[in-house]
Design an enzyme around this catalytic site. Sequence first.
Site, PDB file in Angstrom:
ATOM      1  N   GLY A  69     -25.612 -71.722  13.725  1.00 19.88           N
ATOM      2  CA  GLY A  69     -24.917 -70.466  13.947  1.00 19.88           C
ATOM      3  C   GLY A  69     -25.822 -69.422  14.557  1.00 19.88           C
ATOM      4  O   GLY A  69     -25.397 -68.633  15.416  1.00 19.88           O
ATOM      5  N   THR A  70     -27.075 -69.401  14.135  1.00 20.80           N
ATOM      6  CA  THR A  70     -28.035 -68.459  14.703  1.00 20.80           C
ATOM      7  C   THR A  70     -28.217 -68.713  16.196  1.00 20.80           C
ATOM      8  O   THR A  70     -28.255 -67.774  17.006  1.00 20.80           O
ATOM      9  CB  THR A  70     -29.381 -68.574  13.979  1.00 20.80           C
ATOM     10  OG1 THR A  70     -29.223 -68.158  12.619  1.00 20.80           O
ATOM     11  CG2 THR A  70     -30.446 -67.712  14.648  1.00 20.80           C
ATOM     12  N   SER A 194     -20.817 -70.820  12.034  1.00 19.80           N
ATOM     13  CA  SER A 194     -21.767 -71.813  11.542  1.00 19.80           C
ATOM     14  C   SER A 194     -21.079 -72.733  10.543  1.00 19.80           C
ATOM     15  O   SER A 194     -20.451 -72.264   9.589  1.00 19.80           O
ATOM     16  CB  SER A 194     -22.958 -71.113  10.875  1.00 19.80           C
ATOM     17  OG  SER A 194     -23.935 -72.040  10.485  1.00 19.80           O
ATOM     18  N   HIS A 196     -22.056 -74.786   8.135  1.00 21.94           N
ATOM     19  CA  HIS A 196     -22.413 -74.897   6.722  1.00 21.94           C
ATOM     20  C   HIS A 196     -21.858 -73.749   5.885  1.00 21.94           C
ATOM     21  O   HIS A 196     -21.913 -73.798   4.661  1.00 21.94           O
ATOM     22  CB  HIS A 196     -23.930 -75.004   6.555  1.00 21.94           C
ATOM     23  CG  HIS A 196     -24.680 -73.730   6.777  1.00 21.94           C
ATOM     24  ND1 HIS A 196     -25.007 -73.271   8.025  1.00 21.94           N
ATOM     25  CD2 HIS A 196     -25.183 -72.838   5.906  1.00 21.94           C
ATOM     26  CE1 HIS A 196     -25.678 -72.138   7.911  1.00 21.94           C
ATOM     27  NE2 HIS A 196     -25.793 -71.839   6.640  1.00 21.94           N
ATOM     28  N   CYS A 320     -36.400 -56.098  -5.060  1.00 18.40           N
ATOM     29  CA  CYS A 320     -37.169 -56.772  -6.111  1.00 18.40           C
ATOM     30  C   CYS A 320     -37.228 -58.281  -5.896  1.00 18.40           C
ATOM     31  O   CYS A 320     -38.029 -58.964  -6.514  1.00 18.40           O
ATOM     32  CB  CYS A 320     -36.554 -56.493  -7.476  1.00 18.40           C
ATOM     33  SG  CYS A 320     -36.340 -54.754  -7.864  1.00 18.40           S
TER      34      CYS A 320
END
Length: 460
Positions: A69-70, A194, A196, A320
């Site tokens: 997808g990227t 994408s 997945h 965090c």
Amino acid sequence: MPYFDAASAAPLHPVARQALLAALDEGWADPARLYREGRRARMLLDAAREAAAEAVGCRPDELVFTPSGTRAVHAGISGALAGRRRVGDRLVVSAVEHSSVLLAGEAHTAAGGSVTEVPVGRSGAVDPEVFAGALDSRTALACLQSANHEVGTEQPVAEVAEACRAAGVPLLVDAAQSLGWGPVPEGWSLLAASAHKWGGPAGVGLLAVRKGVRFAPRGPADEREAGRAPGFENLPAIVAAAASLRAVRAEAAAEAARLRGLVDRIRARVPELVPDVEVVGDPVRRLPHLVTFSCLYVDGETLLHELDREGFSVSSGSSCTSSTLTPSHVLRAMGVLSEGNVRVSLPAGTAEEDVDRFLEVLPGLVGSVRDRLGAPEPAAAPGAAETLVVDSLGKRCPIPVIELAKVIGRVPVGGTVTVLSDDEAARLDIPAWCEMRGQEYVGEEPSPKGGTAYVVRRVT
């Protein structure tokens, strides 16, 4: 063990597994060859393209498969910008786009282009009128995700697409999170997704480019996938991706209604069970399976570890849990609390009993993390000092907010507390704390000791 992180990667759909195994036997040959095995592979590839195009809502010859997808996002952005370079070099994006879009924007800026980020409100959605105002005669491309990957908010794609059409600007929609739930509203020019994310195998993306959109693929030319995704196609994975997309779409309406009910329960019950919690994202215009909330006075990484020990896999946008010690760009753009952030995204088939157990264990886990960090009690005693300074330099979230909460009761109504902090998360979390607790955030200024001084006035 309940897996609650489908927004990162959905479990492999049974149809995807069946199609993948079958295609490994039937689709291993080169689909560009004319002999029997090649023709069989070409038939499988064409059938997969037709199935995917039907789900997307485009012509088969407008869609290509990419290695991710990227890669689809990057190829779509670079190709559209190159195709319209004579128009201008401006790229317009929302401030909450996926990192693949924002990193493509950084590369465009480094190459001499310009990028305009359109802000969002506290729900995470853009204002279509504001987005339209960012478009001008030099805008080559606009990008807007269909739904946010961290908070689930659906974007006003149809309204923005109409604004882009009026301005003569193509719109690229990142539909990675939403495509499995239904088609994207009409009006887009390019679309990326994408596999997945909907239960297909990893390593398959898709890019659709409407006919008439000026597009110039970047990089060396290749004869495969219209030159837009060079290299030998991973045919078994492509077949599995298309088959699973068709399967999840057939199940989408019923499963969306069921999961929305479970998410509604989480949205309602978490603030009742856990004090000082902010549920973020649009409560109505959102993905059916995703909910995000943030807990005051909580170390997000510790909370995720505690949930993992109880068998729950969730994710977080809290600083965090980040190696960069900066909050998620999505939460920062929304101006909401980032500390103690938890994203729950339910995969298809999630059992109601698993959600009930999550709600059962969460309050105790949050309470134990707060106890370890020395979080304050909900009520604070009145005091007499007109102003106090809290030195939290060198301390990371959620400590600056915890120390603020501990001392706010020591100043009278109208008095101020100044928190000194060099943690980037404080710029987001202290104003968010003020809004949650009914106090006034006065503003920030440079601290003579380094970092930033955040000033809070006690109202209640």
